[in-house]
Design an enzyme around this catalytic site. Structure first.
Site, PDB file in Angstrom:
ATOM      1  N   GLU A  60       0.808  -1.220   0.000  1.00  0.00           N
ATOM      2  CA  GLU A  60       0.000   0.000   0.000  1.00  0.00           C
ATOM      3  C   GLU A  60       0.843   1.272   0.000  1.00  0.00           C
ATOM      4  O   GLU A  60       0.532   2.227  -0.717  1.00  0.00           O
ATOM      5  CB  GLU A  60      -0.960   0.005   1.185  1.00  0.00           C
ATOM      6  CG  GLU A  60      -2.175  -0.921   1.032  1.00  0.00           C
ATOM      7  CD  GLU A  60      -1.879  -2.368   1.377  1.00  0.00           C
ATOM      8  OE1 GLU A  60      -0.728  -2.667   1.771  1.00  0.00           O
ATOM      9  OE2 GLU A  60      -2.786  -3.207   1.258  1.00  0.00           O
ATOM     10  N   HIS A 129      -9.729  -5.148  10.388  1.00  0.00           N
ATOM     11  CA  HIS A 129     -10.381  -4.946   9.092  1.00  0.00           C
ATOM     12  C   HIS A 129     -11.622  -4.062   9.181  1.00  0.00           C
ATOM     13  O   HIS A 129     -12.455  -4.080   8.274  1.00  0.00           O
ATOM     14  CB  HIS A 129     -10.781  -6.294   8.485  1.00  0.00           C
ATOM     15  CG  HIS A 129      -9.639  -7.057   7.900  1.00  0.00           C
ATOM     16  ND1 HIS A 129      -8.562  -7.457   8.647  1.00  0.00           N
ATOM     17  CD2 HIS A 129      -9.391  -7.495   6.641  1.00  0.00           C
ATOM     18  CE1 HIS A 129      -7.725  -8.119   7.871  1.00  0.00           C
ATOM     19  NE2 HIS A 129      -8.196  -8.150   6.653  1.00  0.00           N
TER      20      HIS A 129
HETATM   21  C1  LIG Z   1      -2.096  -4.454   4.350  1.00  0.00           C
HETATM   22  C2  LIG Z   1      -3.092  -5.378   3.762  1.00  0.00           C
HETATM   23  N1  LIG Z   1      -3.400  -5.261   2.457  1.00  0.00           N
HETATM   24  C3  LIG Z   1      -4.303  -6.098   1.909  1.00  0.00           C
HETATM   25  C4  LIG Z   1      -4.920  -7.045   2.658  1.00  0.00           C
HETATM   26  C5  LIG Z   1      -5.977  -7.937   2.021  1.00  0.00           C
HETATM   27  N2  LIG Z   1      -5.446  -9.278   1.865  1.00  0.00           N
HETATM   28  C6  LIG Z   1      -5.628 -10.200   2.817  1.00  0.00           C
HETATM   29  S1  LIG Z   1      -4.856 -11.588   2.480  1.00  0.00           S
HETATM   30  C7  LIG Z   1      -4.239 -11.014   1.035  1.00  0.00           C
HETATM   31  C8  LIG Z   1      -3.382 -11.891   0.204  1.00  0.00           C
HETATM   32  C9  LIG Z   1      -2.120 -12.285   0.930  1.00  0.00           C
HETATM   33  O1  LIG Z   1      -1.457 -13.307   0.273  1.00  0.00           O
HETATM   34  P1  LIG Z   1      -0.186 -14.049   0.843  1.00  0.00           P
HETATM   35  O2  LIG Z   1       0.660 -13.099   1.635  1.00  0.00           O
HETATM   36  O3  LIG Z   1       0.460 -14.760  -0.259  1.00  0.00           O
HETATM   37  O4  LIG Z   1      -0.759 -15.067   1.915  1.00  0.00           O
HETATM   38  P2  LIG Z   1      -1.743 -16.303   1.696  1.00  0.00           P
HETATM   39  O5  LIG Z   1      -3.127 -15.746   1.749  1.00  0.00           O
HETATM   40  O6  LIG Z   1      -1.406 -16.912   0.412  1.00  0.00           O
HETATM   41  O7  LIG Z   1      -1.511 -17.212   2.856  1.00  0.00           O
HETATM   42  C10 LIG Z   1      -4.664  -9.718   0.827  1.00  0.00           C
HETATM   43  C11 LIG Z   1      -4.354  -8.915  -0.348  1.00  0.00           C
HETATM   44  C12 LIG Z   1      -4.586  -7.118   4.027  1.00  0.00           C
HETATM   45  N3  LIG Z   1      -5.172  -7.996   4.854  1.00  0.00           N
HETATM   46  N4  LIG Z   1      -3.653  -6.295   4.552  1.00  0.00           N
END
Ligand SMILES: Cc1ncc(C[n+]2csc(CCOP(=O)(O)OP(=O)(O)O)c2C)c(N)n1
Lengths: 326, 373
Positions: A60, A129
């Protein structure tokens, strides 16, 4: 007038502005191939291509800062935060850069960037959230803060935000995305800085913004039906700039005020409005101002409690209104 | 073991899974000292943990579909060998912290299905009294510092936990887990730098399941490798096959040893896969092909691989495996019943656990502000 959802209204606004001005671009996590986490950008990648609809990594601070930089050179980036809760990661860019560049450059530089996405609690996703950061953003001169309660306002305000030469923080509400309402086709602009009387009345002024407007309207119907009390509901629509005139005019008409917001009370938007009224319309008040906010705690997860108890509900609004009228 | 390669557009994570041998179902890493010395009962316990994670999650999915669980539910199915393997090599002074996909870590450290399921149901008997939900498990008594909702936000915290261990003169490490999407957050890089600069005993673990929501790793991360970014900070790094429990144990143990003995941080990218969507509300149909998931399930399922291995080792038989499975299902069902029967927190509870004075009125008197009481 066509009846469409809040989500579709936002989508229309984006599509129309992308169509109208080649400098408008849309950027954010999952906005392209995934059509947006809440499907607000459905179909836009297909229609406008990957030069203008960009999927970003989860970074972000990086992409909001990048969007701001691009706006300084004349692009009009619309940046989606998947949740406004993630503003905290980008807040250095918003507060130290977006809010200050015009000022620090003595007005030499415009920053026509829109940062938008869902805010608020109420969906049982826990404290990280569920932020409702309009008060935090509005604290900083240099940014504008806009919150739409209805599909028509969502469309009209977003189009205005995209055409604005300052950074606009545009807060949507996850719970409202499926709400339906009449929305004019094509050009429909709602000016930033203009409140709207969503229900007119004579006995009490209720000031609210976002989903709290709809909750207040429900309470106002009940006040009318059960207590013959006529409440006026003022929808702020923009927190900054604040339409002081509309608020004060209503107060001078009804002489009683109830403030409703979904945020926590401490240093909330209502605190500011309450000060405004006592400063400029104290003599018009027939009773102390009251307010109904979220319970002053981090947002609870427990589905049994969050929406019904932690956030303002019609019953709490009704109770507070009767106290003001006592 | 089939050597069938997965789909072409598959993320980089697939490469990590090439290690399995067709003839011998037992991984080479089984011979590593840390695995060779494992007693048969200990191996079975590892298997049991993986089975419990899977059955717990399947039960959660069902509860979600019944509307008993709200908000988000991020399932760990397919990644069981990672949490299980990592936690199994932790010592008394070793700690861990992770993101919102935290059920596997919770069970692996010994949290009960009851307190976890009750948390998912938003009940007062949950590990966070229904206040945190599925994404926010905590068990500090088990050295587990949480499930965190902001992507990458937990990584500086994990670094701080390791910093405190060193400060207190304890020989311990902190495993800080993140997904492949999180590696692009600034906070992660700031933590890397601090850890390497100050010799902090933290192990950064990238659970690379190939996707961050609907974005494959190839569309979100520049450079040839996620783990290799550690080089810029002068950190040791490695890549590990996350479908192979033995390999996970071996490689994590080495990273922990480095932390214990040299107080050095390191980055370990564990390549794994998630079978379900990002969260239960993600339809999972737009960004990857069904056949990709099926291939993984068929050829690289960590549970199946370990079961086959244990049977080949003569430690387990089909009957015993079925019994463990049945027990795990029954335990998960019982947890759901427990959660169902538990009360939600009360409206008054919303305002508790915010400030310590409110939680502990007795402690309040020991602080200065009431001296003149
Ligand atoms: C700062 C922030 N930006 C966006 C999100 C929304 N979000 C939650 S999980 C996710 C994907 C994360 O993927 P990864 O780090 O690969 O973990 P995985 O879900 O594959 O375990 C996103 C974009 C968030 N929770 N926090």
């Amino acid at each position: 007038m066509p009846v469409i959802t809040y989500r579709e209204a936002l989508n229309q606004a984006l599509a129309e502005e992308l169509d109208r001005d080649p400098n408008v671009i849309l950027m954010g996590e999952e906005v392209g191939q995934f059509n947006g986490a809440y499907k607000v950008s459905e179909g836009l990648l297909e229609r406008f291509g990957s030069k203008r609809i960009l999927d970003t990594p989860i970074s972000e601070a990086g992409f909001i800062g990048l969007g701001l930089g691009a706006s300084m050179l004349g692009l009009r980036p619309v940046m989606e935060l998947m949740f406004w809760s993630f503003y905290s990661v980008a807040f250095d860019q918003i507060l130290n850069n977006a809010a200050n560049v015009r000022y620090m450059s003595g007005g030499l530089i415009h920053c026509p960037i829109v940062i938008r996405g869902p805010a608020n609690g109420g969906t049982n996703v826990g404290a990280t959230h569920s932020h409702t950061p309009e008060n935090i953003c509005a604290h900083h001169p240099g940014v504008k803060v806009v919150v739409a309660a209805t599909p028509a306002d969502a469309k009209g305000l977003l189009k205005s935000a995209i055409r604005d030469n300052d950074p606009v923080m545009f807060m949507e509400n996850t719970i409202l995305y499926n709400d339906k309402g009449e929305v004019p086709d094509g050009e429909h602009l709602v000016p930033i800085g203009l409140a709207d009387i969503k229900r007119s009345g004579t006995d009490l002024t209720i000031v609210a913004h976002g989903r709290a407007v709809l909750t207040s309207l429900k309470a106002a119907e009940q006040l009318q039906a059960e207590h013959k009390i006529s409440a006026e509901v003022v929808d702020l629509r923009s927190i900054r700039p604040l339409d002081e005139e509309t608020i004060l005019k209503s107060v001078r008409k009804t002489h009683r005020v109830l403030l409703v917001e979904e945020n926590k009370p401490f240093c909330g938007v209502d605190a500011q409005i309450s000060y405004l009224i006592q400063e400029k319309a104290f003599d018009d008040l027939d009773a102390p101002i009251k307010r109904v906010s979220a319970i002053d705690a981090p947002q609870i997860y427990a589905p049994a409690l969050e929406r019904e108890h932690q956030l303002p509900n019609p019953a709490r609004i009704l109770k507070a209104a009767l106290e003001v009228l006592r | 073991m089939s050597k069938k390669t997965a789909a072409n557009n598959e993320p980089k994570a697939a490469d990590g899974a090439k290690a399995e041998e067709a003839a011998n179902p037992i991984s080479a890493a089984a011979q590593a000292p840390i695995n060779a010395k494992l007693k048969p009962e200990a191996r079975i316990e590892l298997f049991r943990t993986m089975v419990r994670i899977r059955r717990f999650e399947e039960r959660c999915l069902r509860a979600y579909q019944q509307g008993k669980i709200g908000g988000f539910l991020h399932l760990y199915i397919g990644q069981e060998a990672v949490a299980t393997g990592c936690v199994s090599v932790l010592g008394d002074n070793d700690h861990l912290i992770t993101a919102y996909r935290d059920h596997g870590h919770g069970l692996a450290v010994g949290m009960s299905m009851n307190e976890m399921m009750a948390e998912n149901y938003g009940k007062a008997t949950g590990c966070s009294k229904g206040k945190g939900g599925s994404m926010h498990y905590f068990a500090p008594d088990k050295n587990f510092w949480g499930g965190h909702g902001i992507v990458g936000g937990q990584i500086p915290l994990g670094t701080g936990i390791a910093f405190a261990l060193k400060y207190k003169g304890l020989k311990g490490a902190c495993l800080a887990f993140m997904g492949d999407g999180a590696v692009n957050q600034g906070a992660v890089h700031e933590a890397y730098n601090l850890a390497a600069l100050w010799d902090i005993p933290v192990v950064f673990i990238i659970e690379n399941n190939g996707y961050s929501m609907g974005t494959s790793q190839t569309r979100s991360s520049a450079g040839e490798s996620l783990a290799k970014r550690a080089e810029g900070y002068g950190m040791t790094w490695g890549i590990c096959n996350g479908h192979d429990l033995y390999e996970v144990r071996d490689k994590v143990a080495a990273a922990i040893q480095l932390a214990h003995e040299k107080s050095r941080p390191s980055v370990l990218e564990i390549r794994t896969y998630r079978y379900r969507g990002h969260s239960v509300s993600d339809p999972d149909s737009t960004y990857r092909r069904k056949s990709e998931v099926e291939d993984y399930r068929r050829t690289k399922d960590p549970l199946q691989l370990f079961q086959t291995s244990l049977i080949a080792e003569g430690v387990l038989d089909e009957e015993k495996a079925a019994k463990i499975d049945a027990e795990a299902r029954a335990e998960a069902d019982a947890a759901a019943d427990f959660a169902d029967a538990s009360p939600p927190p009360t409206v008054e509870d919303i305002s508790k656990d915010i400030y310590w004075e409110q939680d502990a009125p007795a402690d309040q008197r020991t602080k200065g502000r009431l001296l003149f009481d």
